[in-house]
Motif scaffolding. Structure first.
Motif, PDB file in Angstrom:
ATOM      1  N   VAL A   1       0.859  -1.184   0.000  1.00  0.00           N
ATOM      2  CA  VAL A   1       0.000   0.000   0.000  1.00  0.00           C
ATOM      3  C   VAL A   1       0.895   1.233   0.000  1.00  0.00           C
ATOM      4  N   THR A   2       0.713   2.110  -0.996  1.00  0.00           N
ATOM      5  CA  THR A   2       1.545   3.310  -1.141  1.00  0.00           C
ATOM      6  C   THR A   2       0.674   4.547  -0.964  1.00  0.00           C
ATOM      7  N   CYS A   3       1.068   5.414  -0.066  1.00  0.00           N
ATOM      8  CA  CYS A   3       0.310   6.646   0.203  1.00  0.00           C
ATOM      9  C   CYS A   3       0.376   7.575  -1.008  1.00  0.00           C
ATOM     10  N   SER A   4      -0.761   8.143  -1.373  1.00  0.00           N
ATOM     11  CA  SER A   4      -0.809   9.037  -2.534  1.00  0.00           C
ATOM     12  C   SER A   4      -0.147  10.382  -2.249  1.00  0.00           C
ATOM     13  N   SER A   5      -0.024  10.762  -0.973  1.00  0.00           N
ATOM     14  CA  SER A   5       0.531  12.076  -0.630  1.00  0.00           C
ATOM     15  C   SER A   5       2.044  12.020  -0.467  1.00  0.00           C
ATOM     16  N   CYS A   6       2.546  11.188   0.442  1.00  0.00           N
ATOM     17  CA  CYS A   6       3.981  11.192   0.735  1.00  0.00           C
ATOM     18  C   CYS A   6       4.725  10.023   0.088  1.00  0.00           C
ATOM     19  N   LYS A   7       4.007   9.156  -0.615  1.00  0.00           N
ATOM     20  CA  LYS A   7       4.593   8.001  -1.305  1.00  0.00           C
ATOM     21  C   LYS A   7       5.219   6.984  -0.343  1.00  0.00           C
ATOM     22  N   ASN A   8       4.914   7.091   0.931  1.00  0.00           N
ATOM     23  CA  ASN A   8       5.370   6.087   1.877  1.00  0.00           C
ATOM     24  C   ASN A   8       4.611   4.780   1.623  1.00  0.00           C
ATOM     25  N   PHE A   9       5.281   3.659   1.761  1.00  0.00           N
ATOM     26  CA  PHE A   9       4.623   2.383   1.465  1.00  0.00           C
ATOM     27  C   PHE A   9       4.740   1.432   2.645  1.00  0.00           C
TER      28      PHE A   9
END
Length: 532
Positions: free
Chosen positions: A307-315
């Protein structure tokens, strides 16, 4: 003299003592009554002396020092020499690098290392008294001292069972009242090479098991009956049915059940029966990630969810076990223009076109967008704007089961329907495009590191795949409607396909298999490494 048959599906040779055999009989005498198999008997009656002379010549040749004649075979381009075993035809001078029959009327070959006779009709090595006497007579004195004593032979004979040539596992299962859902799954297990090897090598001993209505004991009985008895009529799987009724909950009774649900039940039931419940470590491994029982080592794999965050690209990545893959099927119809024959007018008809299995796998591993209404919240930046989720296969099992979601259940309409979309599936399936990429370094302290993820993915599968390429082994088909249907299956044995319809077994061609409306598919890895 006792006749021994070495069966490839068994872990040890099994001794067969034919009725009417005479220990004191001279093998080369015309009064021979015991034969390695019933295919050798016509040869020995029609051309006994010629067969003996030619076999003697072959044995003398392969025993001769420096002789490479038995190692030289004809390839498509020229004559090649190999260090591996070759197969010398017993009826002509042909030498082959494999066990494939080179002529239909030449059913016997001689293995070039030890001189064993291979019957192409039995697809097995056979031990005929006449040929065995010739083979052992040409061995060295040192090797003769390794022969079993008469006491050892009597011990083997008293603890062995006969394995007829026709006992190859091709046998139907009687329908005992809408039990076809059980029969098709059992047939897939019977033709599963790892499960078959486990039970035929006494991996589960019914005599040592005190469980009541044990499904593993029932499956052991099926393998015993299918591979040790020369019977072709159907088999009544009563002990297995009793085990299902006792431990299967909703499976009890004579109503039609779902084959996929039964697969989940039987695999879990077999795992419970095989695993040592008294072992605390075994109890901790019930999730299947690290279980070393034959069930999880055969079917158990891991897939990775990222799962990759759309805002900070953290996964964030997690690994989850699976015993089969459940794939969605396309249900959206596409408009297609058709010309009516009577009026010559054109009418648009909505049809659901066929799809490929690879398309189902593409949909399974495609990126999914999690919107703001998905209750997702990033652990790093606390954003709720959404994320992207992707599944990939991380650790593949030797046998992979694929379930096609043909039964759709609507909560709003409170009804169930069957999806009849045709899914085209291949005989050879390459899963390399669906494997996980090498793990990245995780950002933040709240997630696993790449090294941790790699160790978890690699722990400890007994079987490791050399390459992610699979051969089709079995196909389960559901015919009819959701509330009034019937299950049949197809399984491959050797190079031939067979249709199993309850107690009826029929050989079919590959075209019929490919035309089947598959509900479940079982693929076996072409190459996998077995630990020493």
């Amino acid at each position: 003299m006792a006749t021994t048959t070495l069966t490839p599906t068994s872990a040890t040779p099994k001794l067969i003592k034919k009725a009417g055999s005479n220990e004191a009989e001279t093998p080369t005498s015309p009064m021979q009554t015991s034969f390695g198999c019933h295919h050798i008997q016509p040869l020995m009656k029609a051309a006994r002396q010629q067969a003996i002379d030619f076999y003697t010549k072959i044995i003398e040749g392969i025993r001769k020092d420096g002789n490479v004649g038995g190692k030289t075979y004809k390839s498509s381009h020229s004559a090649d020499t190999t260090s591996q075993s070759t197969y010398i035809c017993l009826q002509c001078s042909n030498v082959s690098s494999n066990r494939e029959r080179h002529r239909k009327d030449h059913p016997f070959s001689v293995e070039s290392n030890l001189g064993f006779v291979y019957c192409h009709d039995c697809r097995d090595f056979v031990y005929d008294p006449t040929f065995e006497e010739i083979r052992t007579g040409h061995e060295t004195k040192k090797r003769k001292h390794l022969d079993l004593s008469s006491d050892d032979r009597r011990l083997m004979s008293s603890h062995a069972v006969s394995t007829p040539c026709a006992a190859t596992g091709l046998r139907g299962i009687y329908n005992m009242g809408q039990t076809c859902f059980m029969s098709v799954i059992l047939q897939s297990l019977i033709h599963n090479p790892l499960i078959r090897s486990f039970y035929l090598s006494e991996g589960h001993k019914s005599s040592d098991c005190d469980r009541d209505a044990c499904t593993s004991c029932a499956l052991d009985d099926i393998f015993t009956k299918f591979f040790e008895e020369e019977k072709h009529e159907g088999y009544g799987a009563v002990p297995m049915l009793q085990g299902c009724w006792k431990g299967g909950g909703g499976l009890a009774g004579y109503s039609q059940q779902d084959a996929h649900e039964y697969l989940g039940f039987i695999l879990n039931s077999l795992h419970t029966a095989i695993a040592d419940e008294d072992d605390e470590e075994g109890v901790m491994k019930k999730d299947g990630k690290d279980c070393e029982c034959v069930i999880h080592q055969t079917f158990g794999g891991l897939y990775k969810s990222t799962v990759t965050c759309s805002s900070c690209k953290n996964f964030n990545s997690t690994l989850d076990p699976f015993m089969d893959l459940s794939l969605d099927i396309r249900v959206s119809p596409i408009g297609k223009k058709k010309k009516l024959p009577m009026t010559n007018s054109v009418q648009t008809v909505k049809e659901i076109p066929p799809m490929d299995l690879t398309e189902c796998l593409d949909r399974f591993t495609s990126t999914e967008t999690l919107g703001s209404d998905s209750e997702y919240k990033c652990r790093k930046c606390d954003s709720t704007e959404g994320a992207k989720k992707k599944l990939s296969l991380c650790r593949l099992p030797p046998v992979i089961s694929i379930h096609l979601k043909r039964f759709s259940h609507s909560r709003t309409l409170k009804e169930s329907t069957k999806i009849d979309t045709r899914v085209r599936f291949p005989f050879v399936l390459d899963l390399k495009p669906y494997l996980s990429s090498p793990p990245r370094k995780a950002a933040g302290n709240d997630m696993k590191t790449a090294d941790d993820e790699s160790k978890e993915a690699e722990s400890p599968a007994n079987y490791s795949l050399s390459k992610p390429v699979y051969d089709l082994s079995s196909v389960v088909v559901h015919k009819g409607k959701i509330d009034n249907g019937h299950y049949i299956s197809y399984s491959k044995q050797g190079s031939e396909w067979f249709r199993f319809d309850d107690s009826m077994v029929v050989q079919v061609d590959e075209k019929e298999v490919l035309r089947a409306e598959a509900y479940m598919l079982f693929y076996v890895a072409q190459e996998f490494n077995v630990p020493a």
